[in-house]
Design an enzyme around this catalytic site. Structure first.
Site, PDB file in Angstrom:
ATOM      1  CE1 TYR A   1      -8.601  -6.627   4.918  1.00 21.87           C
ATOM      2  CE2 TYR A   1      -7.529  -4.775   3.853  1.00 21.87           C
ATOM      3  CZ  TYR A   1      -7.443  -5.983   4.528  1.00 21.87           C
ATOM      4  OH  TYR A   1      -6.226  -6.545   4.796  1.00 21.87           O
TER       5      TYR A   1
ATOM      6  CD  GLU B   1      -3.158  -1.042   2.042  1.00 26.72           C
ATOM      7  OE1 GLU B   1      -3.203  -0.134   2.889  1.00 26.72           O
ATOM      8  OE2 GLU B   1      -4.030  -1.925   1.956  1.00 26.72           O
TER       9      GLU B   1
ATOM     10  CD  GLU C   1      -3.224  -6.360   3.126  1.00 28.62           C
ATOM     11  OE1 GLU C   1      -4.103  -5.742   3.762  1.00 28.62           O
ATOM     12  OE2 GLU C   1      -2.022  -6.038   3.142  1.00 28.62           O
TER      13      GLU C   1
HETATM   14  O1  AHR Z   1      -4.748  -6.099   7.099  1.00 27.41           O
HETATM   15  C1  AHR Z   1      -4.682  -4.925   7.820  1.00 27.41           C
HETATM   16  C2  AHR Z   1      -4.107  -3.780   7.005  1.00 27.41           C
HETATM   17  O2  AHR Z   1      -4.977  -3.474   5.959  1.00 27.41           O
HETATM   18  C3  AHR Z   1      -2.800  -4.016   6.327  1.00 27.41           C
HETATM   19  O3  AHR Z   1      -1.709  -3.834   7.159  1.00 27.41           O
HETATM   20  C4  AHR Z   1      -2.810  -3.005   5.218  1.00 27.41           C
HETATM   21  O4  AHR Z   1      -2.063  -3.421   4.114  1.00 27.41           O
HETATM   22  C5  AHR Z   1      -4.280  -2.833   4.915  1.00 27.41           C
HETATM   23  O5  AHR Z   1      -4.636  -1.510   4.877  1.00 27.41           O
END
Ligand code: AHR
Length: 504
Positions: free
Chosen positions: A257, A179, A307
Site C-alpha cells: 500500500y 500477513e 493486495e
Molecule cells: O486491506 C486491508 C488490510 O491490509 C488487510 O486486511 C491486510 O492484509 C492488510 O494489512
C-alpha cells in the site's frame, strides 16, 4: 514535452495472466456487507442477497479472480460459522477491524462460503480462499477444502449439498494465511515456514484425495527486510528428511500500500510522491523474484501481489477504511498495471484492495446506488491486455524527481500487448502541466488505428467520484495521427490515460 514509445514486437515477454487484473474483498467496513451483499434489504435489486448494481458494474470488467475473506479477517475466521441456514449462524466480533471500537458492527456471518462462491459464479470469476493459519488448524483448513471441493458422500460434502450446492465448488486458489508476519499470527519467518509445511501438507493431501481439480497454494511473503529469504531458507530446513519443500507452493505473495498527502487534499509534490511510491510495487515483485531464483531456481513459483493500492490516512478502521477516490489514485493504478504487464513472465496475479467501498475500490455504493470510481475506468481501459502477450516497450520520456524518494517518476508510463494481430498500447501522461505529443512506434511497421480512447482529459487530479457524477470519468474517443510506417502521434492531455488499438 515529446515522448517516444517503441513497441518491440519481437520481444515477447509472456502472456499476461488475466489474474493480474484481480480483486480482493474482505469482511471489513462496507465491502461485503452493504457493498456486495444486502440480504433481504429491498432498496436495491438482489439475487440470492447479492446486490445486482454492484455485480453489473463488476461483470463489465471481466473480473478474473476474487480473493476472500481477508486480509487480517481470515486469520480469525471459522469458516463453519458461515455455512448452513443463515438464521442459525452465530454472530461474532471481528477481532481485527473492530479493535478498541465496541460500537462497530458485529460479524453476522450471513455472507459465507456458499454466498461467496455464488457471487463468483455471477461474476464468472475464480474464487480464491485464504485459510486461517493464525488461530486455526490444518484440520479446519483441510475440512474447508473437503467442504468446497469433494463430490463424494462424506459428511462435509453432504453438508454442502444440503446447503444448496450439489456440485463441488472446485476452488483452485488457497492462500495459506494472510500477513502471517503481522496480523496473521506474528510469526517469525522460521515459524511460518514450519506452519506453511504443515498446512500445505494437509491442504494438498485433502485436495489430492478429494478433488478433481488441482489446487494452487499461495505462501504469504513480506515486503520488509530479509523476511522472504529467511522464510524460503527455513522452508528447506527439513530437506534432509523431506523432498522438495518448494513443491509445496505454486505462488508466493506480497502486499503493498502507498500514500502521499491526503485523499483529496494534496499538493503537486504529493501528487508526484504518490506516483514515485507506486513504483515500489514493481520493486517488491523484482525483489521476490530474485529471492525465489536463489532458493527455488528449479521450481516454477510465480509472484502474486495479493493486495495493493492507495491507502490514504483518511481510511481508518473507524470509518471502515473508506476514502475518496481521485483521478490521482487512478493514474497511479495505471502505472502499476503497466509495470505488472511488463513482468508478465513472473507475476501470475495481482489483487487491488478492495473491490467495493474500502480503500482503492472500483465500485462505491450507498443504500440505493452503485457507481464506478476513476480507478474502475482504468481497469475498463486496460481490459484488452488480459490474456494478451506482453511486448517489451521502451519509453523515452522526461522524469520528475521527488526529494527523499527511492524512485523518480517517468512522466509517461506505458505497456503494450499483442493478440491476433492487434497491438494494444496503454500510456499515461503523468505530467500535471503539459500535454505530451507521444510518438508510438511499432518495430514491424505499418498498422492502422482501430480505436483510441482517453480518460481524465480536463479532469483535475483531485476530482473524485460521488453518487452524482457516475459517468464523469468515462473514456472518450480521441484522434490519433498516423505518420506512416508504424508511427503514430497521440496528443495525450496532462494527467490522462490513453488506450490505443493498432491493427496490422
Ligand atoms: O486491506 C486491508 C488490510 O491490509 C488487510 O486486511 C491486510 O492484509 C492488510 O494489512
Amino acid at each position: 514535452m515529446r515522448t517516444e514509445i517503441h513497441v518491440q514486437q519481437h520481444e515477447q515477454i509472456a502472456d499476461i495472466a488475466p489474474d493480474i487484473y484481480g480483486h480482493f474483498a474482505e469482511h471489513l467496513g462496507r465491502c461485503v456487507y452493504g457493498g456486495l451483499w444486502v440480504g433481504d434489504d429491498d432498496r436495491v435489486s438482489t439475487e440470492d442477497g447479492i446486490r445486482l448494481d454492484t455485480v453489473d458494474l463488476l461483470r463489465d470488467l471481466d473480473m478474473p479472480v476474487l480473493r476472500w475473506p481477508g486480509g487480517c479477517f481470515a486469520d480469525d475466521y471459522d469458516w463453519t460459522d458461515g455455512i448452513g441456514p443463515r438464521k442459525e449462524r452465530p454472530t461474532r466480533r471481528n477481532m481485527f477491524w473492530t479493535q478498541g471500537r465496541r460500537d462497530l458492527p458485529e460479524e453476522p456471518n450471513t455472507f459465507g462460503t456458499d454466498e461467496f462462491v455464488r457471487l463468483c459464479e455471477m461474476l464468472d470469476t475464480e474464487p480464491y480462499l485464504a485459510v486461517n493459519v493464525g488461530s486455526g488448524s490444518p484440520d479446519d483448513a483441510a475440512d474447508w477444502v473437503e467442504y468446497c471441493n469433494y463430490g463424494g458422500g462424506t459428511e462435509l460434502a453432504e453438508r454442502r449439498e444440503e446447503n444448496g450446492s450439489e456440485d463441488p465448488h472446485g476452488v483452485k486458489y488457497w492462500g495459506v494465511g494472510n500477513e502471517n508476519w503481522g496480523c496473521g499470527g506474528r510469526f517469525s519467518p522460521e515459524a511460518y515456514a514450519e506452519q506453511y509445511r504443515r498446512y500445505a501438507t494437509y491442504l494438498r493431501g485433502a485436495n489430492g484425495m478429494l478433488s478433481e481439480r488441482d489446487m494452487e497454494l499461495i505462501a504469504c511473503g513480506h515486503i520488509e527486510g530479509d523476511w522472504n529469504r529467511e522464510f524460503l531458507d527455513a522452508l528447506a530446513d527439513c530437506s534432509e528428511w523431506v523432498e522438495g519443500p518448494y513443491d509445496l507452493m505454486e505462488h508466493m505473495s506480497v502486499h503493498r500500500y502507498y500514500e502521499a498527502g491526503g485523499d483529496t487534499d494534496f499538493d503537486d509534490e504529493d501528487y508526484y510522491r504518490l506516483l514515485a511510491r507506486s513504483r515500489q510495487v514493481a520493486a517488491d515483485v523484482d525483489d521476490l523474484v530474485e529471492a525465489l531464483s536463489v532458493y527455488a531456481p528449479d521450481n516454477d513459483i510465480s509472484v502474486i501481489v495479493d493486495e495493493w493500492g492507495v491507502w490514504h490516512p483518511e481510511a481508518t478502521n473507524t470509518n471502515g477504511l473508506e476514502q475518496e477516490h481521485t483521478v490521482r489514485d487512478a493514474i497511479s493504478a495505471a502505472g502499476v498495471l503497466d509495470d505488472l504487464n511488463a513482468r508478465a513472465d513472473v507475476v501470475s496475479m495481482a489483487n487491488i484492495a478492495q473491490t467495493v467501498n474500502v480503500l482503492q475500490c472500483l465500485v462505491q455504493t450507498d443504500e440505493t446506488d452503485a457507481w464506478p470510481t476513476p480507478t474502475y475506468h482504468v481497469y475498463d481501459l486496460y481490459k484488452p491486455h488480459m490474456g494478451a502477450t506482453a511486448l517489451d516497450t521502451v519509453v523515452d520520456t522526461e522524469t520528475e524527481t521527488v526529494d527523499d524518494e527511492s524512485f523518480d517518476v517517468p512522466l509517461v508510463s506505458a505497456s503494450a500487448s499483442e493478440r491476433d494481430g492487434d497491438i494494444y498500447v496503454t500510456l499515461s501522461n503523468r505530467s500535471l502541466d503539459d500535454s505530451d505529443a507521444v510518438e508510438v512506434t511499432l518495430t514491424d511497421g505499418d498498422a492502422s488505428v482501430v480505436g483510441a480512447e482517453t480518460l481524465f482529459d480536463g479532469d483535475a487530479v483531485d476530482e473524485y467520484s460521488t453518487a452524482d457524477n457516475a459517468d464523469a470519468f468515462a473514456a472518450e474517443e480521441i484522434d490519433v495521427g498516423d505518420q506512416g510506417d508504424g508511427t503514430f502521434l497521440v496528443e495525450a492531455p496532462a494527467s490522462s490515460v490513453v488506450g490505443l488499438t493498432l491493427r496490422q
